[in-house]
Motif scaffolding. Structure first.
Motif, short mmCIF file in Angstrom:
data_model
loop_
_atom_site.label_atom_id
_atom_site.label_comp_id
_atom_site.label_asym_id
_atom_site.label_seq_id
_atom_site.Cartn_x
_atom_site.Cartn_y
_atom_site.Cartn_z
N LYS A 1 50.15 31.21 36.22
CA LYS A 1 49.60 30.74 34.95
C LYS A 1 48.55 31.68 34.35
CE LYS A 1 48.58 26.82 36.58
NZ LYS A 1 47.91 25.55 36.86
N LEU A 2 47.72 32.24 35.24
CA LEU A 2 46.57 32.96 34.73
C LEU A 2 46.87 34.43 34.52
CD1 LEU A 2 44.04 31.26 37.11
CD2 LEU A 2 44.49 30.69 34.74
N ILE B 1 41.76 33.12 40.13
CA ILE B 1 42.73 34.18 40.40
C ILE B 1 43.43 33.94 41.74
CG2 ILE B 1 43.02 36.64 40.86
CD1 ILE B 1 40.64 37.13 39.00
N VAL B 2 42.64 33.78 42.77
CA VAL B 2 43.19 33.75 44.12
C VAL B 2 44.06 32.51 44.34
CG1 VAL B 2 42.62 33.69 46.56
CG2 VAL B 2 41.25 35.06 45.01
N PHE B 3 43.63 31.38 43.83
CA PHE B 3 44.34 30.13 44.11
C PHE B 3 45.23 29.70 42.93
CE2 PHE B 3 40.18 29.41 46.48
CZ PHE B 3 40.65 30.01 47.63
N ASP B 4 45.14 30.43 41.83
CA ASP B 4 45.94 30.09 40.65
C ASP B 4 45.74 28.63 40.23
OD1 ASP B 4 47.70 30.31 38.56
OD2 ASP B 4 49.48 29.98 39.79
N ILE B 5 44.50 28.25 40.08
CA ILE B 5 44.22 26.91 39.55
C ILE B 5 43.24 27.05 38.39
CG2 ILE B 5 44.73 25.21 41.35
CD1 ILE B 5 42.18 25.83 42.69
N VAL C 1 42.09 43.16 40.08
CA VAL C 1 42.30 43.98 38.89
C VAL C 1 43.40 43.37 38.03
CG1 VAL C 1 43.04 46.25 38.03
CG2 VAL C 1 41.60 46.09 40.09
N ARG C 2 44.53 43.09 38.65
CA ARG C 2 45.71 42.57 37.94
C ARG C 2 45.39 41.30 37.17
NH1 ARG C 2 48.28 45.60 36.22
NH2 ARG C 2 49.99 46.79 37.11
N TYR D 1 47.83 43.62 31.44
CA TYR D 1 47.53 44.42 32.61
C TYR D 1 48.77 44.94 33.31
CZ TYR D 1 42.61 43.58 32.57
OH TYR D 1 41.28 43.58 32.23
N MET D 2 49.87 44.32 33.01
CA MET D 2 51.06 44.58 33.81
C MET D 2 51.61 45.97 33.59
SD MET D 2 52.37 43.06 36.20
CE MET D 2 53.79 43.21 37.27
#
Lengths: 363, 363
Positions: free
Chosen positions: B4-5, B181-185, B333-334, B10-11
């Motif tokens: 989602k985030l 970012i890490v947990f995508d919430i 970064v991403r 950046y891709m």
């Protein structure tokens, strides 16, 4: 059991133990069953049970051997587990089972009090009623911590937040006195809990306490410098000294991790038939491990720095755990904890006066 | 991986990763082998290796695919693992591999720096060189903590000692950004680490930070109140906020306990033939457990609050662990860590100004 430090004068008399029968998550059934287990191990013990006679009486009558060395002192006021200490003092002063059990130590009717009740309330009542020992500003709660080498004592695990250098030195002396009893060693090793990041090695108070302990070189504690919290479980030192906030953080982080790994392990051993079979074969080994990790075996936080011996059992413990807490209290009486602390503090006296003089001259 | 985030902009571009090749207990062999593992997972990554060409060159040439996306930037000055930050800055400023790797982020040559070197020195160089983000007084180190539910972020685990209420709120906002970012919430849960003894529930700064977080009700963090350190392993909240001293104490107490139980377990499984056989049968389950407890899998502390992304790997890690740290850096970064922190801080801005105004009016 300690030998060398044995105090012969204590052997002749009974160890009189005051119990807060209404304390803990389960109250009277656990406390009384625990007392009966402890009684088997300590034929020299007698008990005063503070609590509701209507509840405690029938339970006690099912333990005739315990009943023979016990009396009930009736009160039906119990301190709730989640009340604030100030609230507890307001409604529980004089009249609650917790207060009266502590008071028995003050009046000399008991040698030690053991309670599984609300920690904050117990500390508050102990401070108000027993008062701090001369020269001690802040009492501490000392916990037994299982280590790879056996056990260590960690204090303070939550009596008060923060500690200046002098209070940390007091904790070192008091923890040392307890270690002499529990581990039966003349000069226990002591470390100050710190964090390893060089930049700030030490809050000022820790650094100062370290310098003092090193310079003073007390006869009854062997100061070994800073330790980090991963040293506690290694058993690097016999006594780990810290202020109450970080001590409580460390203790609960370790408890939480042990529970977490236990849960992982159970789940892993249940996942496949192969693992289940393996578990069955290794069960005695798992049981030994469980025993080793059993918090009930090391139950019994000791309040240090008060004019009396107070032992706090975990609130959620069972009879075996409560009996362990009684064991600790019994040992502290038999081997003269208070006298050993006083001796340690008097050794510290000269250094303390010097420190005070320095402070005065600096200000 | 977060979805989602995801930030599409950046891709298209390469993630340029600066590596301190001389950092860590093993230096170049581990760093370069780790980079090669990370390269396999991240075809969009390129590397600048800061370190001694005479050492790094021959190792890199054994990894031709890595060599194709890397260049070496030569310096033979390495920061020692046990130097104080002040010492490290004195001899290592401008000339050391650590400084130059950090500097690549400042100049824009790299998007992130990963080092397994001396933590204090790395933080000092990052602060001096990258500077704190606008509005942030103190950067923090955020660690990933394995929990029963998965993982949580804990910060600060040792960047600085102590934190006032405002700094704790900043930590909450920054940890929240990392958690998104890490947990995508969208709205990670956040708790303030405290101790449970009612009497003193909370140092003043923690209590104040709690009141603020509750009242402000930020759109991007879901504040859940106080947590105790045995809640961390339960995964009660996604982000646990504390000042650096107690954070470091908690982290190392947990690490120490995990090692301790691992040692107990190995000993228990080795004691009898029955346990050994059981162990063999349950080995896949034990291996899964080991994997779960493997600190290399969650290697990579993130420095939050600087104008640049800095990831600290454990000094004693191996190639797999160093690759995990690179993974973390790549992900930050991403998924635009710095922009997310800035957004979080701007949400906090109004509340912050209000708080400052209140302070002024009170004083």
């Amino acid at each position: 059991m300690p030998k060398k430090l044995f105090e012969p004068g204590y052997m002749s008399k009974t160890v009189r133990i005051a119990l807060d029968v209404m304390g803990g998550d389960s109250g009277a059934p656990v406390v009384i069953a625990g007392a009966d287990l402890a009684r088997e191990r300590h034929p020299d013990a007698s008990f005063i049970l503070f609590g509701d006679e209507a509840i405690a009486g029938p339970i006690l009558s099912r333990h005739p051997k315990l009943a023979a060395v016990s009396r009930i002192s009736h009160t039906d006021v119990a301190i709730k587990m989640d009340d604030k200490p100030s609230q507890a003092l307001r409604y529980g002063r004089k009249v609650s089972s917790m207060w009266q059990a502590v008071d028995a130590v003050r009046t000399g009717d008991a040698d030690v009090v053991v309670s599984a009740g609300n920690t904050g309330a117990l500390m508050a009542m102990a401070k108000v009623n027993l008062k701090s020992m001369t020269g001690i500003e802040r009492p501490a709660i000392a916990a037994m911590w299982p280590t790879m080498r056996g056990e260590s004592i960690v204090l303070d695990v939550g009596a008060t937040i923060g500690a200046d250098a002098q209070q940390l030195v007091d904790f070192a002396v008091m923890g040392g006195a307890m270690a002499r009893i529990v581990f039966d060693i003349e000069r226990p090793t002591v470390g100050l809990l710190n964090i390893g990041v060089e930049e700030m090695k030490g809050v000022e108070s820790i650094r100062e306490a370290g310098q003092h302990l090193k310079a003073a070189n007390y006869p009854d504690i062997d100061y070994r410098g800073f330790v980090e919290s991963d040293d506690i479980g290694k058993g690097t030192v016999d006594v780990v000294v810290t202020e109450g906030f970080s001590g409580n953080i460390a203790l609960k982080a370790a408890e939480g991790t042990a529970r977490q790994i236990g849960a992982y392990l159970r789940a892993a051993m249940n996942r496949t038939w192969r693992a289940k079979l393996g578990y069955l074969l290794a069960k005695p080994a798992f049981d030994a491990l469980k025993e080793k990790m059993d918090p009930r075996k090391v139950n019994g936080g000791v309040f240090l720095g008060l004019n009396g011996i107070v032992v706090k059992s975990h609130g959620g413990t069972d009879a075996e755990g409560f009996a362990s807490a009684i064991d600790v209290g019994h040992e502290m009486v038999r081997y003269a904890l208070l006298e050993k602390i006083t001796a340690g503090l008097s050794h510290a006296g000269a250094a303390r006066q010097l420190a005070v003089a320095n402070e005065v001259s600096e200000s």
